[in-house]
Design an enzyme around this catalytic site. Structure first.
Site, mmCIF file in Angstrom:
data_model
loop_
_atom_site.group_PDB
_atom_site.id
_atom_site.type_symbol
_atom_site.label_atom_id
_atom_site.label_comp_id
_atom_site.label_asym_id
_atom_site.label_seq_id
_atom_site.Cartn_x
_atom_site.Cartn_y
_atom_site.Cartn_z
ATOM 1 N NE ARG A 139 -22.761 43.604 3.627
ATOM 2 C CZ ARG A 139 -22.325 42.590 4.355
ATOM 3 N NH1 ARG A 139 -21.463 41.734 3.843
ATOM 4 N NH2 ARG A 139 -22.751 42.431 5.582
ATOM 5 C CE LYS B 32 -12.963 39.431 -6.886
ATOM 6 N NZ LYS B 32 -12.242 40.270 -5.921
ATOM 7 C CG ASN C 174 -13.113 43.721 -9.816
ATOM 8 O OD1 ASN C 174 -12.829 44.326 -10.844
ATOM 9 N ND2 ASN C 174 -13.202 44.325 -8.649
ATOM 10 C CG ASP D 57 -10.710 44.147 -5.912
ATOM 11 O OD1 ASP D 57 -11.799 44.699 -5.634
ATOM 12 O OD2 ASP D 57 -10.563 42.911 -5.953
ATOM 13 C CB ALA E 106 0.455 35.663 -0.808
ATOM 14 C CB ALA F 149 -7.590 40.999 -1.922
ATOM 15 C CG ASN G 42 0.464 34.194 2.609
ATOM 16 O OD1 ASN G 42 -0.573 34.678 3.079
ATOM 17 N ND2 ASN G 42 0.450 33.133 1.817
HETATM 18 P P1 NAP Z 1 -7.800 34.564 -1.039
HETATM 19 O O1 NAP Z 1 -7.305 34.705 -2.433
HETATM 20 O O2 NAP Z 1 -8.543 33.329 -0.645
HETATM 21 O O3 NAP Z 1 -6.528 34.750 -0.045
HETATM 22 C C1 NAP Z 1 -6.664 34.561 1.336
HETATM 23 C C2 NAP Z 1 -5.395 34.987 2.057
HETATM 24 O O4 NAP Z 1 -5.653 34.929 3.479
HETATM 25 C C3 NAP Z 1 -4.185 34.101 1.792
HETATM 26 O O5 NAP Z 1 -3.008 34.895 1.831
HETATM 27 C C4 NAP Z 1 -4.232 33.121 2.979
HETATM 28 O O6 NAP Z 1 -2.965 32.592 3.341
HETATM 29 C C5 NAP Z 1 -4.688 34.052 4.089
HETATM 30 N N1 NAP Z 1 -5.335 33.309 5.188
HETATM 31 C C6 NAP Z 1 -6.509 32.646 5.149
HETATM 32 N N2 NAP Z 1 -6.769 32.101 6.356
HETATM 33 C C7 NAP Z 1 -5.702 32.411 7.163
HETATM 34 C C8 NAP Z 1 -5.367 32.115 8.510
HETATM 35 N N3 NAP Z 1 -6.176 31.380 9.280
HETATM 36 N N4 NAP Z 1 -4.210 32.615 9.018
HETATM 37 C C9 NAP Z 1 -3.392 33.384 8.246
HETATM 38 N N5 NAP Z 1 -3.653 33.680 6.956
HETATM 39 C C10 NAP Z 1 -4.804 33.200 6.420
HETATM 40 O O7 NAP Z 1 -8.790 35.768 -0.650
HETATM 41 P P2 NAP Z 1 -8.806 37.259 -1.261
HETATM 42 O O8 NAP Z 1 -9.730 37.296 -2.418
HETATM 43 O O9 NAP Z 1 -7.416 37.709 -1.420
HETATM 44 O O10 NAP Z 1 -9.549 38.058 -0.073
HETATM 45 C C11 NAP Z 1 -8.935 38.194 1.202
HETATM 46 C C12 NAP Z 1 -9.835 39.036 2.108
HETATM 47 O O11 NAP Z 1 -9.988 40.342 1.573
HETATM 48 C C13 NAP Z 1 -11.254 38.488 2.269
HETATM 49 O O12 NAP Z 1 -11.611 38.616 3.621
HETATM 50 C C14 NAP Z 1 -12.095 39.388 1.400
HETATM 51 O O13 NAP Z 1 -13.420 39.516 1.890
HETATM 52 C C15 NAP Z 1 -11.356 40.718 1.545
HETATM 53 N N6 NAP Z 1 -11.550 41.622 0.388
HETATM 54 C C16 NAP Z 1 -12.019 42.868 0.619
HETATM 55 C C17 NAP Z 1 -12.184 43.735 -0.441
HETATM 56 C C18 NAP Z 1 -12.730 45.116 -0.199
HETATM 57 O O14 NAP Z 1 -13.241 45.717 -1.159
HETATM 58 N N7 NAP Z 1 -12.618 45.665 0.993
HETATM 59 C C19 NAP Z 1 -11.863 43.338 -1.751
HETATM 60 C C20 NAP Z 1 -11.364 42.037 -1.960
HETATM 61 C C21 NAP Z 1 -11.218 41.187 -0.872
HETATM 62 P P3 NAP Z 1 -2.431 31.188 2.730
HETATM 63 O O15 NAP Z 1 -1.811 31.524 1.403
HETATM 64 O O16 NAP Z 1 -1.463 30.715 3.738
HETATM 65 O O17 NAP Z 1 -3.636 30.289 2.581
#
Ligand code: NAP
Length: 282
Positions: A18, A68, A89, A104, A131, A134, A154
């Site tokens: 977006r 990133k 980022n 972020d 963890a 983000a 987590n």
């Molecule tokens: P990431 O580094 O891939 O981390 C994903 C996290 O989600 C890990 O802690 C993972 O746990 C957990 N997870 C994934 N699938 C799961 C499940 N089925 N059950 C429980 N935990 C689960 O991703 P990220 O970059 O941190 O982003 C995370 C989310 O934040 C995304 O949806 C992203 O779109 C959103 N986000 C939003 C913004 C915003 O501006 N609003 C900014 C950044 C990110 P494990 O360690 O156990 O795999």
């Protein structure tokens, strides 16, 4: 500024982003002679892309999944905040050098400050779920605002424990199963895991255990009303959705590339909201 200023968001894939809508709306609103485009850059092409940026092809741009962390090593300078978070980022090119930061952190704080003013007054304990990348930015932001204790929960508890150790003494790492025991002392619950995307939900997260004054926020914004936020509302808790974080994280980059600090307005929010999937049925 004389020539057209050009900026970008790179990722792989990138079609869903977006960011072109956000920056395009601002460029139009402020009558700035600039452009912002989404460019699909595969991991192998990243060094070449950063070299072109360094050579002056762009004023700068945003970096998203999966670049990133990798882009960190390609920057000439990375600010201390991005260094602590461990991810970049936002890139700014200047005088043949590429500077990297992480917005972020500011996006998360800007959203809560705007939507739940005073949220951090006297906030003693917080729970952060997730963890990943983000989570790291948000943990640094909460520590910066003086939260005394931050529990990281987590799915993979070892990752939460390692992250808590790395971040410092006011952090502790836990499994999701420990939520019920930690909830009564938490004034803030933040979901940074990808649970909630497209309506996925936690198996067992008893929000009723939180204090009645607690604030619940989800950084997942597809859908805008995640199952977690819907449950928080049903439990009578205050809640803030994740779209504002996306909008606020875009502010510092726009200012650096185009020379004007943009505003996060209801009109901008409505334009982006119109592109999101409808809220999940609850
Ligand atoms: P990431 O580094 O891939 O981390 C994903 C996290 O989600 C890990 O802690 C993972 O746990 C957990 N997870 C994934 N699938 C799961 C499940 N089925 N059950 C429980 N935990 C689960 O991703 P990220 O970059 O941190 O982003 C995370 C989310 O934040 C995304 O949806 C992203 O779109 C959103 N986000 C939003 C913004 C915003 O501006 N609003 C900014 C950044 C990110 P494990 O360690 O156990 O795999």
């Amino acid at each position: 500024m004389s020539a057209t200023r050009k900026a970008f968001v790179i990722g792989h894939p990138i079609a869903h982003s977006r960011s072109p809508l956000i920056h395009g709306t601002w460029l139009k609103a402020y009558g700035i002679d600039g452009s912002y485009e989404a460019i699909d850059v595969a991991p192998g092409e990243l060094p070449e892309f950063v070299a072109a940026l360094r050579a002056g092809a762009f004023a700068g741009g945003n970096v998203t999944i999966p670049h990133k962390e990798a882009v960190f090593a390609l920057c000439d300078d990375v600010d201390p905040l991005a260094r602590r978070i461990g991810a970049v980022n936002t890139l700014v090119a200047n005088d043949g050098r590429v500077w990297g930061t992480n917005t972020d952190y500011l996006g998360f704080l800007g959203n809560l400050d705007q939507e739940a003013s005073g949220w951090d007054d006297g906030l003693d304990e917080a729970i952060v779920i997730g963890a990943g990348g983000a989570a790291r930015a948000i943990l640094v932001a909460l520590a910066e605002r003086g939260v005394n204790h931050i529990a990281v929960l987590n799915r993979t508890a070892d990752k939460a424990a390692a992250l808590a150790r790395e971040m410092g003494p006011q952090f502790s790492g836990h499994s999701l199963a420990e939520f019920a025991a930690l909830a009564p002392r938490a004034g803030l619950l933040v979901n940074t895991s990808s649970i909630g995307m497209h309506g996925t939900r936690f198996d067992d997260l008893p929000l009723a255990g939180l204090p009645k004054t607690a604030l619940v926020t989800d950084i997942v914004y597809t859908p805008l009303l995640t199952p977690l936020l819907a449950e928080a509302r049903e439990a009578g808790l205050r809640s803030v959705d994740g779209l504002g974080m996306l909008l606020h994280q875009a502010v510092p980059g726009f200012e650096a590339w185009f020379g004007r600090r943009p505003e996060v307005t209801p009109m901008l929010r409505a334009a982006v909201e119109a592109t999101l999937e409808p809220s999940s049925e609850h």
